[in-house]
Scaffold this active site. Sequence first.
Site, PDB file in Angstrom:
ATOM      1  N   ASN A   1       2.139   4.776   7.522  1.00 50.78           N
ATOM      2  CA  ASN A   1       1.633   3.562   6.878  1.00 50.78           C
ATOM      3  C   ASN A   1       2.306   2.291   7.386  1.00 50.78           C
ATOM      4  OD1 ASN A   1       0.507   2.010   4.381  1.00 50.78           O
ATOM      5  ND2 ASN A   1       2.734   1.794   4.202  1.00 50.78           N
TER       6      ASN A   1
ATOM      7  N   ILE B   1       0.833  -1.206   0.000  1.00 49.68           N
ATOM      8  CA  ILE B   1       0.000   0.000   0.000  1.00 49.68           C
ATOM      9  C   ILE B   1       0.870   1.259   0.000  1.00 49.68           C
ATOM     10  CG2 ILE B   1      -1.633   1.331   1.410  1.00 49.68           C
ATOM     11  CD1 ILE B   1      -2.890  -1.399   2.234  1.00 49.68           C
TER      12      ILE B   1
ATOM     13  N   TYR C   1      -3.020  -6.202  17.101  1.00 46.68           N
ATOM     14  CA  TYR C   1      -2.914  -5.313  15.929  1.00 46.68           C
ATOM     15  C   TYR C   1      -4.121  -4.371  15.915  1.00 46.68           C
ATOM     16  CZ  TYR C   1      -3.472  -4.321  10.831  1.00 46.68           C
ATOM     17  OH  TYR C   1      -3.668  -3.736   9.599  1.00 46.68           O
TER      18      TYR C   1
ATOM     19  N   ASP D   1      13.387   3.437  10.617  1.00 47.04           N
ATOM     20  CA  ASP D   1      12.738   2.459  11.488  1.00 47.04           C
ATOM     21  C   ASP D   1      11.827   3.228  12.437  1.00 47.04           C
ATOM     22  OD1 ASP D   1      11.957   0.619  13.367  1.00 47.04           O
ATOM     23  OD2 ASP D   1      13.989  -0.099  13.840  1.00 47.04           O
TER      24      ASP D   1
ATOM     25  N   ILE E   1      -6.857  -5.901   1.628  1.00 47.89           N
ATOM     26  CA  ILE E   1      -6.192  -5.445   0.408  1.00 47.89           C
ATOM     27  C   ILE E   1      -5.141  -6.501   0.039  1.00 47.89           C
ATOM     28  CG2 ILE E   1      -4.875  -3.576  -0.689  1.00 47.89           C
ATOM     29  CD1 ILE E   1      -7.496  -2.502   0.458  1.00 47.89           C
TER      30      ILE E   1
ATOM     31  N   LYS F   1      -4.470  -0.264  16.090  1.00 39.99           N
ATOM     32  CA  LYS F   1      -5.153   0.525  15.053  1.00 39.99           C
ATOM     33  C   LYS F   1      -6.243   1.404  15.677  1.00 39.99           C
ATOM     34  CE  LYS F   1      -3.060  -0.829  11.215  1.00 39.99           C
ATOM     35  NZ  LYS F   1      -2.301   0.101  10.363  1.00 39.99           N
TER      36      LYS F   1
HETATM   37  N1  LIG Z   1      -3.156  -5.392   3.331  1.00 43.20           N
HETATM   38  C1  LIG Z   1      -4.274  -5.310   4.042  1.00 43.20           C
HETATM   39  O1  LIG Z   1      -5.190  -6.156   3.941  1.00 43.20           O
HETATM   40  C2  LIG Z   1      -4.480  -4.153   5.005  1.00 43.20           C
HETATM   41  C3  LIG Z   1      -5.757  -3.968   5.563  1.00 43.20           C
HETATM   42  C4  LIG Z   1      -5.970  -2.911   6.441  1.00 43.20           C
HETATM   43  C5  LIG Z   1      -4.916  -2.051   6.755  1.00 43.20           C
HETATM   44  N2  LIG Z   1      -3.683  -2.273   6.203  1.00 43.20           N
HETATM   45  C6  LIG Z   1      -2.617  -1.342   6.593  1.00 43.20           C
HETATM   46  O2  LIG Z   1      -1.999  -0.806   5.436  1.00 43.20           O
HETATM   47  C7  LIG Z   1      -0.630  -0.502   5.748  1.00 43.20           C
HETATM   48  C8  LIG Z   1       0.299  -1.114   4.715  1.00 43.20           C
HETATM   49  O3  LIG Z   1       0.102  -2.521   4.712  1.00 43.20           O
HETATM   50  P1  LIG Z   1       0.563  -3.454   3.506  1.00 43.20           P
HETATM   51  O4  LIG Z   1      -0.513  -4.437   3.300  1.00 43.20           O
HETATM   52  O5  LIG Z   1       1.052  -2.629   2.377  1.00 43.20           O
HETATM   53  O6  LIG Z   1       1.768  -4.237   4.208  1.00 43.20           O
HETATM   54  P2  LIG Z   1       3.267  -4.541   3.699  1.00 43.20           P
HETATM   55  O7  LIG Z   1       3.759  -5.595   4.631  1.00 43.20           O
HETATM   56  O8  LIG Z   1       3.278  -4.794   2.233  1.00 43.20           O
HETATM   57  O9  LIG Z   1       4.012  -3.164   3.995  1.00 43.20           O
HETATM   58  C9  LIG Z   1       4.361  -2.767   5.301  1.00 43.20           C
HETATM   59  C10 LIG Z   1       5.724  -2.114   5.221  1.00 43.20           C
HETATM   60  O10 LIG Z   1       6.051  -1.621   6.535  1.00 43.20           O
HETATM   61  C11 LIG Z   1       7.445  -1.823   6.703  1.00 43.20           C
HETATM   62  N3  LIG Z   1       7.805  -1.816   8.125  1.00 43.20           N
HETATM   63  C12 LIG Z   1       7.597  -2.801   9.041  1.00 43.20           C
HETATM   64  N4  LIG Z   1       8.133  -2.446  10.224  1.00 43.20           N
HETATM   65  C13 LIG Z   1       8.671  -1.219  10.048  1.00 43.20           C
HETATM   66  C14 LIG Z   1       9.369  -0.323  10.896  1.00 43.20           C
HETATM   67  N5  LIG Z   1       9.654  -0.652  12.166  1.00 43.20           N
HETATM   68  N6  LIG Z   1       9.781   0.866  10.390  1.00 43.20           N
HETATM   69  C15 LIG Z   1       9.525   1.189   9.098  1.00 43.20           C
HETATM   70  N7  LIG Z   1       8.891   0.388   8.239  1.00 43.20           N
HETATM   71  C16 LIG Z   1       8.460  -0.811   8.719  1.00 43.20           C
HETATM   72  C17 LIG Z   1       7.738  -3.173   6.044  1.00 43.20           C
HETATM   73  O11 LIG Z   1       9.117  -3.303   5.748  1.00 43.20           O
HETATM   74  C18 LIG Z   1       6.840  -3.099   4.821  1.00 43.20           C
HETATM   75  O12 LIG Z   1       7.537  -2.595   3.695  1.00 43.20           O
HETATM   76  C19 LIG Z   1      -0.400  -1.009   7.154  1.00 43.20           C
HETATM   77  O13 LIG Z   1      -0.594   0.057   8.068  1.00 43.20           O
HETATM   78  C20 LIG Z   1      -1.486  -2.032   7.347  1.00 43.20           C
HETATM   79  O14 LIG Z   1      -1.827  -2.243   8.697  1.00 43.20           O
HETATM   80  C21 LIG Z   1      -3.422  -3.295   5.325  1.00 43.20           C
END
Ligand SMILES: NC(=O)c1ccc[n+]([C@@H]2O[C@H](COP(=O)([O-])OP(=O)(O)OC[C@H]3O[C@@H](n4cnc5c(N)ncnc54)[C@H](O)[C@@H]3O)[C@@H](O)[C@H]2O)c1
Length: 262
Positions: free
Chosen positions: A86, A19, A150, A59, A183, A154
Site C-alpha cells: 500500500n 488507506i 506515479y 522502508d 479517496i 501504478k
Molecule cells: N488517496 C487517494 O486518492 C488514492 C487514490 C488512488 C490510490 N491511492 C493509493 O492508496 C495507497 C495509500 O494512499 P493514502 O491516500 O492512504 O496515502 P497516505 O499518504 O495517507 O499514506 C501513504 C503511507 O505510505 C508511507 N510511505 C511513504 N514512503 C514509504 C516508504 N518508502 N516505505 C514505507 N512506507 C512509506 C507514508 O509514510 C504514509 O504513511 C497508495 O498506494 C496510494 O497510491 C490513493
Amino acid sequence: MSTSGSPRLALITGAGGGIGSAIARTLAPEYRAFVSDLDLDAARAVAAGIDGAEAVALDVRSAESVRAAITSIIHRHGPLDVLVNNAAVCSNGEFESSPEPDWQADVDVILGGAIRLCQAVMPGMRQARRGAVVNIASVNGHRYVGNDTYSAAKAGLLNLTRGLAVQYGRYGVRVNSVSPGTIATPVWRARLSIDPDTLHRAAAWYPMGRVGTVDDVAQAVSFLVSERASWITGIDLPVDGGLLAGNGAMALDIGANFVGDD
Ligand SMILES: NC(=O)c1ccc[n+]([C@@H]2O[C@H](COP(=O)([O-])OP(=O)(O)OC[C@H]3O[C@@H](n4cnc5c(N)ncnc54)[C@H](O)[C@@H]3O)[C@@H](O)[C@H]2O)c1
C-alpha cells in the site's frame, strides 16, 4: 483464526497513512496486523488503536529494511498469510522539469517496494501453500488522470500483479490488486491547502457523485484476501464509484441524453 488456532498474519505497508490504517483496522479482527510504515510514529499510533497489532519500521525502498522486517516476523510467528502493498508517494511536478529524485521515488516506492516485499514474502507463502497479496494500484494505472510518473508506476504494479498471480497460482497463493479512485486522505493535504474545493470538484467526475472513503477500499481488500475470493487471482478491482466505466462529462458535452434528464 487459522485452523491451528493461532491468528493469521497480515502485513500492510504504508499503514501509518489513511488507506493503509483503514485496511489494518478492517483486517484486524481476523488477523494479527503488522502495521508497517517508514514513519514509525505513525505506525505506532495506528497499531495502538488495534487489538493485537504490532508497529513495524519498514522502508519499502530498502531491501535491507524489508529483509529485516520480514525475517523478524517470520522468526517469531511463521509465514505471512496476507501482504498488502500500500505504501506510495506521489510527485506532482511538471513532466519535463521533474527532478530525477522525485520521479524515481514514485517508481522506487510503488513498484520497487512491491517487488521487494513480494520477493521477501513469497518463499514463505509458497512453502506454506497459502497466501494472498493485494497491491494497492490506482485508477491512474489504467488511464491518465494526472501525475504521469506515479501513474506509470501504478501501471507497472498492475502487470506485476498479473505476472505473480500466474506464477504462484499453483502454490495456492493469490495476487490481486485494487484500484482506488479519489479517496479523501492526508495525501490530498497539499492540494487542499492551495484549493480547498479540489475534492468537491473531483466528486463531480464520479458517476456515483462522491469521492471514496478509506473504508470503501478496505472492504475491497478484505474481500480479496478472504476465502470468499478463493478462486480469484490476477484481477484488478476498481473501487472508483464508476470512474473507469466511462466519461460521463464527455458524453453530456457531445449531446448524450442521460436517464431521467428529460
Ligand atoms: N488517496 C487517494 O486518492 C488514492 C487514490 C488512488 C490510490 N491511492 C493509493 O492508496 C495507497 C495509500 O494512499 P493514502 O491516500 O492512504 O496515502 P497516505 O499518504 O495517507 O499514506 C501513504 C503511507 O505510505 C508511507 N510511505 C511513504 N514512503 C514509504 C516508504 N518508502 N516505505 C514505507 N512506507 C512509506 C507514508 O509514510 C504514509 O504513511 C497508495 O498506494 C496510494 O497510491 C490513493
